[in-house]
Each structure stands twice: as structure tokens, then as C-alpha cells.
Design a protein around this motif. Structure first.
Motif, short mmCIF file in Angstrom:
data_model
loop_
_atom_site.label_atom_id
_atom_site.label_comp_id
_atom_site.label_asym_id
_atom_site.label_seq_id
_atom_site.Cartn_x
_atom_site.Cartn_y
_atom_site.Cartn_z
N GLY A 49 0.85 -1.14 0.07
CA GLY A 49 -0.07 -0.08 0.01
C GLY A 49 0.76 1.26 0.02
N ILE A 50 2.31 1.06 0.07
CA ILE A 50 3.05 2.47 -0.01
C ILE A 50 3.50 2.51 -1.54
CG2 ILE A 50 4.78 3.65 0.73
CD1 ILE A 50 4.69 1.83 3.47
N VAL A 51 3.41 3.54 -2.34
CA VAL A 51 4.04 3.58 -3.56
C VAL A 51 5.43 4.23 -3.55
CG1 VAL A 51 3.69 4.47 -5.81
CG2 VAL A 51 1.52 3.66 -4.49
N TYR A 52 6.43 3.41 -3.91
CA TYR A 52 7.70 4.03 -3.78
C TYR A 52 7.95 4.40 -5.15
CZ TYR A 52 8.42 1.84 0.66
OH TYR A 52 8.44 1.59 2.05
N SER A 53 8.90 5.45 -5.38
CA SER A 53 9.45 5.91 -6.66
C SER A 53 10.85 6.88 -6.24
CB SER A 53 8.40 6.49 -7.68
OG SER A 53 9.26 6.90 -8.87
N HIS A 54 11.59 6.87 -7.19
CA HIS A 54 12.61 7.97 -6.91
C HIS A 54 12.20 9.31 -6.62
CE1 HIS A 54 16.58 9.33 -6.54
NE2 HIS A 54 16.64 10.49 -7.39
N TYR A 55 11.18 9.73 -7.42
CA TYR A 55 10.41 10.82 -7.27
C TYR A 55 9.00 10.83 -8.04
CZ TYR A 55 12.26 12.88 -11.61
OH TYR A 55 12.85 13.36 -13.02
N PHE A 56 8.11 11.64 -7.98
CA PHE A 56 6.83 11.53 -8.46
C PHE A 56 6.90 13.07 -9.25
CE2 PHE A 56 6.60 8.80 -5.11
CZ PHE A 56 5.82 7.74 -5.71
N GLN A 115 -0.35 2.27 5.67
CA GLN A 115 -0.34 2.85 7.06
C GLN A 115 0.86 2.05 7.73
OE1 GLN A 115 -2.13 5.46 7.82
NE2 GLN A 115 -2.89 5.10 5.70
N TYR A 116 1.58 2.99 8.76
CA TYR A 116 2.82 2.30 9.17
C TYR A 116 3.14 3.40 10.34
CZ TYR A 116 4.77 5.82 5.96
OH TYR A 116 4.98 7.06 5.26
N ASP A 117 3.97 2.73 11.21
CA ASP A 117 4.61 3.69 12.38
C ASP A 117 6.20 3.92 11.85
OD1 ASP A 117 2.36 3.42 13.96
OD2 ASP A 117 2.87 1.63 14.87
N LEU A 118 6.31 5.24 11.85
CA LEU A 118 7.57 5.61 11.13
C LEU A 118 8.72 5.99 12.22
CD1 LEU A 118 8.94 6.39 8.71
CD2 LEU A 118 8.36 8.81 9.25
N MET A 119 9.97 5.27 12.11
CA MET A 119 10.92 5.63 13.04
C MET A 119 12.37 5.99 12.16
SD MET A 119 12.84 2.93 15.77
CE MET A 119 13.65 1.83 14.51
N GLU A 120 12.92 7.14 12.51
CA GLU A 120 13.81 7.61 11.96
C GLU A 120 15.13 7.27 12.51
OE1 GLU A 120 13.91 11.79 12.20
OE2 GLU A 120 12.02 12.26 11.41
N VAL A 121 16.18 6.65 11.87
CA VAL A 121 17.25 6.16 12.14
C VAL A 121 18.59 6.98 11.58
CG1 VAL A 121 18.83 4.10 12.33
CG2 VAL A 121 16.34 3.90 12.43
N SER A 122 19.02 7.76 12.32
CA SER A 122 20.12 8.69 11.85
C SER A 122 21.55 7.95 11.59
CB SER A 122 20.29 9.81 12.84
OG SER A 122 21.20 9.57 13.80
N LEU A 123 22.23 8.46 10.72
CA LEU A 123 23.64 7.97 10.50
C LEU A 123 24.51 8.08 11.89
CD1 LEU A 123 24.89 9.11 6.94
CD2 LEU A 123 23.55 6.82 7.54
N ASP A 124 23.97 9.21 12.49
CA ASP A 124 24.97 9.32 13.86
C ASP A 124 24.38 8.02 14.76
OD1 ASP A 124 26.51 10.52 16.02
OD2 ASP A 124 24.64 11.10 16.98
N PHE A 125 23.37 7.82 14.95
CA PHE A 125 22.69 6.53 15.68
C PHE A 125 23.67 5.24 15.18
CE2 PHE A 125 20.32 2.72 16.18
CZ PHE A 125 20.19 3.05 17.45
N LEU A 126 23.45 5.13 13.86
CA LEU A 126 24.22 3.86 13.26
C LEU A 126 25.69 3.77 13.60
CD1 LEU A 126 22.45 3.78 9.99
CD2 LEU A 126 21.70 2.15 11.94
N CYS A 127 26.33 4.92 13.78
CA CYS A 127 27.79 5.00 13.87
C CYS A 127 27.91 4.64 15.53
CB CYS A 127 28.30 6.35 13.58
SG CYS A 127 29.96 6.61 13.53
N ARG A 128 27.26 5.27 16.30
CA ARG A 128 27.39 4.88 17.60
C ARG A 128 27.09 3.56 17.94
NH1 ARG A 128 23.19 7.46 20.28
NH2 ARG A 128 22.37 8.65 18.74
N ARG A 129 26.17 2.87 17.27
CA ARG A 129 25.85 1.48 17.34
C ARG A 129 27.05 0.55 16.89
NH1 ARG A 129 19.90 -1.23 16.66
NH2 ARG A 129 20.36 -3.66 16.71
N TYR A 130 27.54 0.89 15.73
CA TYR A 130 28.66 -0.03 15.32
C TYR A 130 29.96 0.55 15.43
CZ TYR A 130 24.08 -2.09 13.71
OH TYR A 130 23.00 -2.90 13.65
N GLU A 131 30.25 1.72 15.66
CA GLU A 131 31.42 2.16 15.99
C GLU A 131 31.67 2.52 17.40
OE1 GLU A 131 33.59 1.63 13.55
OE2 GLU A 131 32.56 1.34 11.82
N GLY A 132 30.68 2.72 18.13
CA GLY A 132 30.78 3.33 19.69
C GLY A 132 31.22 4.53 19.50
#
Length: 290
Positions: free
Chosen positions: A150-157, A240-257
Motif C-alpha cells: 500500500g506504499i507507492v515507492y519511486s525515486h520521485y513523482f 499505514q505504518y509507524d515511522l522511525m527515523e534512524v540517523s547515521l549518527d545513531f548507526l555510527c554509535r551502534r556499530y563504531e561506539g
């Protein structure tokens, strides 16, 4: 109800870091979404840019180099998943195989545009050089919308009257013009919104085209302090969905400490010093501590 992870534009060039792609690959294996969507412009293809022809920055660019760095970057992104499944096969356990969708962007479409402008290049340059399908992705043509849960994805519309992308508008205006639940990349800005229709249906829109560690020179120093990261859509059903943002800073803290600006300052000091985004993130954290 399913889980989607959406990866915005990565715009890989020979000069850009790809460490964040490993973090994203690790995160995909850890979170195990049902669907992963890369929204296009994974490869920048700067050697085919019509905007830079004749400029000093265009010197030294080569098609084969663009292809090689894109293929290497895709290997970085896919390695955690491939390693995970190789281990599961050795242990005779069930492998993890999410749906992988890639909607081609205008940067990848530069290949097709160049071929159309010079038929002699047909067969010499080709979209398959990017080897997205070999990496495991279902590849969707440029601007071909794909409906997933039900979510339509495209690079842009694009505006159907002009063919130009909807841009420079609020998320409310885009929802009104597009008329269905959509997710797109293409623009650095991050926008998310909802619109209730008269029939009782609710549609949702998400815009974000930024998932890289470098700054874009063409925007200028003041234009690069935008958010970069990926998105997780939990409990997706009928658009419909529940949206969560995951920043590159979060990913760096998680995998690089460490924070992303700390990581970049240590590994890529020449990029850190020139990056307004890194400096902005660092100052924001300093202010938060005070």
C-alpha cells in the motif's frame, strides 16, 4: 503487518566514504525487516553529469571508475547479509532473505540518457553495468512506481502535465497533488506528513534523499546541514505504518561506539574539516550537554 526499511539516496562517487553502508547492512541483519527499499541514486555517475561538462571539477572523471566504485559500495552494503546467510547455511539453519527493491534514480538514468543521445554507445554503456540485480535487488525502472503493502515507492513523482518532479512544495501540497501514500527520495530535505481524505481514508507522504557522509559541493556550505539516515516503517499494512527515523549518527554509535563526527574526524579529517553537517552535529551535541 510487515516491516520496511527505506534507504535514501547514497550518491556514491570515487571520493566518498562508504562506512555507513556497512552500518546499514549490519542494521538490516539485526532488525530483519521484511522489505528493504533503496530509493535510487545509489550511484552518483558523476562522469555522465551534463551539468558539470566543461567545469574544472569534471576533469579526471571516468565511467569505468564510477561503475567500479558503485559495485564496491554495493558489496559493502550487502556483505553483512551475505555473511549472515553463509553462516546459516554452514550451520544448516534457515537463511534470512528479505524482499530487496531498488527504484532507479535520475543519476543512474544518466546512463540511459547518454545512450539515447548517442546510439553508438548502445551496448558499450548499459544499466546492467551497475550489477544491482546480481547483488540481489529487484530493480524497477526510473520513475516506475512500485506498490509494496500500500506504499507507492519511486525515486520521485512527476507532475503529469509537465513531467517535472514535484519539488519545493510542502508535504501537504504534495499529498494533495499525488493523492496516495508515497515515499520518495531525490531531495535532501526530510518531510513526513498525513492527509485525511473525504472518504475516510488516510494517506501518508515521506520525502528524503540523504544517506551519505559527505557534503554536496553544488549546494554550498550553508545548504548541507540536513538530516542523513534511513527509515524504518513498522507494522505496514494498506499504506499505514509507524515511522522511525534512524540517523547515521545513531548507526555510527551502534556499530563504531562513537558519534559520527568523532568517527569522521579520526578516519577522514579532510572531509570532517570541510563538512558543515559534521560541524553542525558536533555543536548541537555540545549545546545539549550544556
Amino acid at each position: 503487518m510487515r516491516k520496511h526499511i527505506m534507504i535514501p539516496d547514497c550518491q556514491v562517487t570515487p571520493d566518498t566514504p562508504t562506512d555507513h553502508l556497512r552500518w546499514i547492512g549490519e542494521y538490516i541483519v539485526d532488525e530483519k525487516p521484511d522489505v528493504v527499499v533503496q530509493i535510487g541514486d545509489f550511484a552518483d555517475m558523476e562522469s555522465l553529469s551534463s551539468f558539470d561538462v566543461g567545469k574544472k571539477c569534471f576533469e579526471g572523471r571516468r565511467y569505468v571508475t564510477d561503475i567500479a566504485c558503485s559495485n564496491a559500495a554495493m558489496d559493502v552494503l550487502m556483505k553483512p547479509l551475505n555473511d549472515h546467510n553463509a553462516k546459516k547455511r554452514r550451520q544448516k539453519e534457515k537463511t534470512y532473505n528479505p524482499e530487496l527493491h531498488l527504484t532507479l534514480g535520475n543519476h543512474e538514468y544518466r546512463i540511459e540518457r547518454v545512450i539515447q543521445s548517442d546510439a553508438r554507445l548502445d551496448g558499450t554503456l548499459q544499466m546492467s553495468d551497475l550489477k544491482y540485480k546480481e547483488a540481489g535487488w529487484t530493480v524497477h525502472d526510473f520513475l516506475q512506481p512500485v506498490n509494496i503493502d500500500g506504499i507507492v515507492y519511486s525515486h520521485y513523482f512527476a507532475n503529469p502535465m509537465s513531467g517535472k518532479p514535484y519539488g519545493g512544495q510542502s508535504i501537504d501540497t504534495r499529498l494533495k497533488n499525488i493523492g496516495f501514500t508515497f515515499t520518495m527520495g531525490h531531495q535532501q530535505v526530510k518531510m513526513s506528513g498525513e492527509r485525511n481524505l473525504t472518504n475516510g481514508q488516510r494517506i501518508r507522504g515521506l520525502v528524503c534523499g540523504s544517506c551519505y557522509l559527505h557534503d554536496e559541493d553544488y549546494i554550498g556550505p550553508q545548504g548541507n546541514a540536513y538530516w542523513r539516515g534511513i527509515f524504518v516503517k513498522h507494522e505496514v499494512i494498506d499504506g499505514q505504518y509507524d515511522l522511525m527515523e534512524v540517523s547515521l549518527d545513531f548507526l555510527c554509535r551502534r556499530y563504531e561506539g562513537k558519534h559520527v563526527w568523532e568517527f569522521m574526524k579520526e578516519k577522514y579529517p579532510e572531509i570532517y574539516g570541510a563538512s558543515i553537517w559534521m560541524q553542525y552535529q558536533s555543536k548541537r551535541m555540545e549545546e545539549a550537554k550544556r
